[in-house]
Design a protein around this motif. Structure first.
Motif, PDB file in Angstrom:
ATOM      1  N   VAL A   1     -11.805 -27.646 -27.166  1.00  0.00           N
ATOM      2  CA  VAL A   1     -12.510 -26.595 -26.904  1.00  0.00           C
ATOM      3  C   VAL A   1     -13.031 -26.457 -25.385  1.00  0.00           C
ATOM      4  O   VAL A   1     -13.026 -25.391 -24.882  1.00  0.00           O
ATOM      5  N   THR A   2     -13.510 -27.553 -25.023  1.00  0.00           N
ATOM      6  CA  THR A   2     -14.023 -27.712 -23.761  1.00  0.00           C
ATOM      7  C   THR A   2     -13.027 -27.687 -22.550  1.00  0.00           C
ATOM      8  O   THR A   2     -12.805 -26.765 -21.762  1.00  0.00           O
ATOM      9  N   LEU A   3     -11.694 -28.447 -23.006  1.00  0.00           N
ATOM     10  CA  LEU A   3     -10.546 -28.279 -21.996  1.00  0.00           C
ATOM     11  C   LEU A   3      -9.928 -26.950 -21.812  1.00  0.00           C
ATOM     12  O   LEU A   3      -9.843 -26.628 -20.668  1.00  0.00           O
ATOM     13  N   ILE A   4      -9.852 -26.333 -22.834  1.00  0.00           N
ATOM     14  CA  ILE A   4      -9.157 -24.938 -22.774  1.00  0.00           C
ATOM     15  C   ILE A   4      -9.892 -23.909 -22.044  1.00  0.00           C
ATOM     16  O   ILE A   4      -9.566 -23.282 -21.207  1.00  0.00           O
ATOM     17  N   SER A   5     -11.351 -23.859 -22.203  1.00  0.00           N
ATOM     18  CA  SER A   5     -12.141 -22.852 -21.577  1.00  0.00           C
ATOM     19  C   SER A   5     -12.266 -23.166 -20.204  1.00  0.00           C
ATOM     20  O   SER A   5     -12.712 -22.450 -19.205  1.00  0.00           O
ATOM     21  N   ALA A   6     -12.168 -24.703 -19.969  1.00  0.00           N
ATOM     22  CA  ALA A   6     -12.495 -25.132 -18.489  1.00  0.00           C
ATOM     23  C   ALA A   6     -11.099 -24.595 -17.702  1.00  0.00           C
ATOM     24  O   ALA A   6     -11.390 -24.218 -16.476  1.00  0.00           O
ATOM     25  N   ILE A   7     -10.231 -24.920 -18.324  1.00  0.00           N
ATOM     26  CA  ILE A   7      -8.888 -24.396 -17.350  1.00  0.00           C
ATOM     27  C   ILE A   7      -8.769 -22.956 -17.401  1.00  0.00           C
ATOM     28  O   ILE A   7      -8.653 -22.488 -16.026  1.00  0.00           O
ATOM     29  N   LEU A   8      -9.128 -22.267 -18.266  1.00  0.00           N
ATOM     30  CA  LEU A   8      -9.371 -20.698 -18.181  1.00  0.00           C
ATOM     31  C   LEU A   8     -10.222 -20.085 -17.183  1.00  0.00           C
ATOM     32  O   LEU A   8     -10.082 -19.077 -16.383  1.00  0.00           O
ATOM     33  N   SER A   9     -11.310 -20.916 -17.070  1.00  0.00           N
ATOM     34  CA  SER A   9     -12.434 -20.300 -15.989  1.00  0.00           C
ATOM     35  C   SER A   9     -11.979 -20.482 -14.582  1.00  0.00           C
ATOM     36  O   SER A   9     -12.499 -19.838 -13.620  1.00  0.00           O
ATOM     37  N   GLN A  10     -10.943 -21.473 -14.304  1.00  0.00           N
ATOM     38  CA  GLN A  10     -10.320 -21.595 -12.971  1.00  0.00           C
ATOM     39  C   GLN A  10      -9.421 -20.266 -12.571  1.00  0.00           C
ATOM     40  O   GLN A  10      -9.392 -20.366 -11.370  1.00  0.00           O
ATOM     41  N   PHE A  11      -9.230 -19.590 -13.558  1.00  0.00           N
ATOM     42  CA  PHE A  11      -8.548 -18.336 -13.108  1.00  0.00           C
ATOM     43  C   PHE A  11      -9.448 -17.228 -13.051  1.00  0.00           C
ATOM     44  O   PHE A  11      -9.423 -16.587 -12.360  1.00  0.00           O
ATOM     45  N   SER A  12     -10.615 -17.130 -13.756  1.00  0.00           N
ATOM     46  CA  SER A  12     -11.613 -16.136 -13.859  1.00  0.00           C
ATOM     47  C   SER A  12     -12.448 -16.545 -12.720  1.00  0.00           C
ATOM     48  O   SER A  12     -12.800 -15.429 -12.260  1.00  0.00           O
ATOM     49  N   GLN A  13     -12.842 -17.555 -12.588  1.00  0.00           N
ATOM     50  CA  GLN A  13     -14.072 -17.594 -11.487  1.00  0.00           C
ATOM     51  C   GLN A  13     -13.681 -16.932 -10.068  1.00  0.00           C
ATOM     52  O   GLN A  13     -14.448 -16.489  -9.426  1.00  0.00           O
ATOM     53  N   PRO A  14     -12.206 -17.345  -9.477  1.00  0.00           N
ATOM     54  CA  PRO A  14     -12.004 -16.977  -8.245  1.00  0.00           C
ATOM     55  C   PRO A  14     -11.873 -15.580  -8.356  1.00  0.00           C
ATOM     56  O   PRO A  14     -12.258 -14.735  -7.170  1.00  0.00           O
ATOM     57  N   SER A  15     -11.290 -14.874  -9.433  1.00  0.00           N
ATOM     58  CA  SER A  15     -11.303 -13.410  -9.538  1.00  0.00           C
ATOM     59  C   SER A  15     -12.737 -12.691  -9.461  1.00  0.00           C
ATOM     60  O   SER A  15     -12.753 -11.735  -9.021  1.00  0.00           O
ATOM     61  N   GLY A  16     -13.842 -13.293 -10.104  1.00  0.00           N
ATOM     62  CA  GLY A  16     -15.169 -13.048  -9.878  1.00  0.00           C
ATOM     63  C   GLY A  16     -15.638 -12.821  -8.438  1.00  0.00           C
ATOM     64  O   GLY A  16     -16.241 -11.890  -8.105  1.00  0.00           O
ATOM     65  N   MET A  17     -15.309 -13.928  -7.564  1.00  0.00           N
ATOM     66  CA  MET A  17     -15.579 -13.819  -6.401  1.00  0.00           C
ATOM     67  C   MET A  17     -14.740 -12.771  -5.461  1.00  0.00           C
ATOM     68  O   MET A  17     -15.581 -12.420  -4.633  1.00  0.00           O
ATOM     69  N   LYS A  18     -13.663 -12.449  -5.802  1.00  0.00           N
ATOM     70  CA  LYS A  18     -13.036 -11.444  -5.233  1.00  0.00           C
ATOM     71  C   LYS A  18     -13.758 -10.103  -5.301  1.00  0.00           C
ATOM     72  O   LYS A  18     -13.895  -9.144  -4.406  1.00  0.00           O
ATOM     73  N   LEU A  19     -14.084  -9.889  -6.644  1.00  0.00           N
ATOM     74  CA  LEU A  19     -14.736  -8.531  -7.087  1.00  0.00           C
ATOM     75  C   LEU A  19     -15.977  -8.632  -6.650  1.00  0.00           C
ATOM     76  O   LEU A  19     -16.779  -7.638  -6.020  1.00  0.00           O
TER      77      LEU A  19
END
Length: 424
Positions: free
Chosen positions: A115-133
């Protein structure tokens, strides 16, 4: 860059629809993450009779993906549509939670680590996108204030999170707590639909070797900018210091203060309450202070507080020190985030984030891994004094870039900064 027309007056920071949406999404994610963290921590401790290796593996599952996937996530965030990336990451996180929940239900309790591993991996794609927006939709003048609001949100959950997670686990059990996380991520994805649609940029498909080339551009961009290069050094020093302090906090409670393990939550809550106040104070004057100065002040005060916590055997002294440390911590977070955004061109901000963030997390994980060995070799007083020295070195390195002004376009306006990358 912001979406405002030249000469147009910026709306109030709270009236910004983009910021409202992102903050609401983050509230939902924070609820899910805190409930998950505490439910898994208590469950694994219960299942393994407080096995230190099993408990430390929870932190490895949370932090290792940040170090491994941040480079990749940051590079792809500059190619993919950021709004769509964030929505898909939250959706996939929610789906993975419910799949793992089924596995736990049918007896595979070790699946909790997934549970922790998968959401931590996906957040690494989501967070930089948030910074870009963030770079696209928040006017330059309001950027530091916007970061201060995010810091305040994190602080609120540092106070409420432990209580929320503890309540959810002991009242409803592991499966319901994990389900709360799945629902929170699902609701976050729905909230993100409110974001303005992505501008369609025509980018050719990745050719052979193109991904590596774009990844290298991120490293080159950071290396060629004096400000971002120093920021990388600060990340490394701060990561080492924070990792040591975080890993050994429990021993400060039990050995220096003579309290039980449960007292740690009060230290965290005092720290979080102070971060909330500090975030509000910094938001009020953030526009008037250079981010380099904000960061340096945060590092110096952090150094003094770390040393005092190591020396103190008095509960009131330690709690007051934790409070002061929490008050100035937003200076570090806001200073770093603002510098990263102001000195990075919009087309490369995802990669800059992907290069710098792993430096902090990587050093934090390394110092956490060695914290046990350090404790065997040195006293807590000496270890915390060493962590304080690392903070001071970070602050001193910032003196070399105090006079630097952010370039107008964050591309080639600063002497020594990398030119805007060409997206072939």
């Amino acid at each position: 860059m912001s979406t405002l027309q030249p000469g147009a007056k910026a709306p109030s920071i709270f009236g910004n629809r983009f910021l409202q949406t992102i903050l609401l999404s983050n509230i939902l994610l924070q609820i899910g993450i805190w409930v998950r963290n505490f439910a898994i921590l208590y469950y694994v401790a219960e299942k393994t009779s407080n096995n230190a290796y099993a408990i430390s593996f929870i932190y490895v599952a949370e932090y290792a993906p940040i170090f491994i996937f941040s480079f990749i996530g940051g590079t792809l965030a500059d190619r993919w549509r950021p709004r769509r990336t964030m929505i898909w990451c939250d959706l996939l996180s929610a789906i993975s939670v419910f799949v793992v929940l089924l596995a736990i239900h049918f007896g595979s309790w070790q699946s909790v680590f997934l549970v922790t591993l998968i959401s931590a991996i996906l957040s690494q794609f989501s967070q930089p996108s948030g910074m870009k927006l963030f770079k696209q939709h928040i006017p330059e003048a309001q950027m530091q204030q916007g970061m201060a609001l995010f810091q305040s949100l994190i602080a609120i959950f540092m106070v409420l999170g432990p209580m929320l997670g503890t309540f959810a686990y002991y009242r409803f059990g592991l499966e319901s707590s994990i389900a709360v996380m799945g629902v929170a991520f699902l609701l976050s994805a729905l909230v993100l639909v409110r974001l303005p649609k992505d501008a369609v940029e025509q980018k050719p498909p990745l050719e052979k070797g193109q991904f590596r080339k774009e990844l290298n551009e991120g490293f080159r961009y950071v290396w060629q900018s004096p400000v971002l290069r120093i920021l990388g050094l600060v990340f490394i020093l701060a990561g080492l210091a924070v990792g040591i302090a975080q890993a050994l906090n429990l021993f400060i409670v039990t050995e220096r203060l003579g309290k039980t393990e449960e007292f740690l939550q009060y230290m965290l809550m005092v720290n979080g309450a102070a971060m909330l106040i500090g975030g509000g104070v910094v938001a009020a004057f953030a526009k008037k202070v250079a981010p380099q100065l904000l960061l340096a002040v945060g590092m110096i005060v952090g150094a003094v507080c770390t040393v005092i916590v190591g020396f103190s055997t008095s509960v009131p002294v330690t709690l007051v020190t934790q409070f002061v440390n929490g008050l100035v911590f937003p200076c570090i977070h806001i200073g770093i985030s603002t510098m990263m955004l102001k000195w990075s061109h919009e087309s490369i901000v995802g990669r800059v984030s992907g290069v710098l963030n792993p430096m902090f997390i990587g050093m934090m994980v390394i110092s956490m891994l060695f914290a046990g060995a350090l404790k065997d070799a040195f006293s807590l007083v000496a270890i915390y004094a060493g962590a304080g020295i690392l903070f001071v070195l970070g602050a001193l390195s910032l003196m070399t870039i105090m006079g630097h002004k952010a370039p107008e376009t964050a591309s080639s306006g600063e002497q020594g900064a990398a030119p805007e990358p060409h997206m072939h």
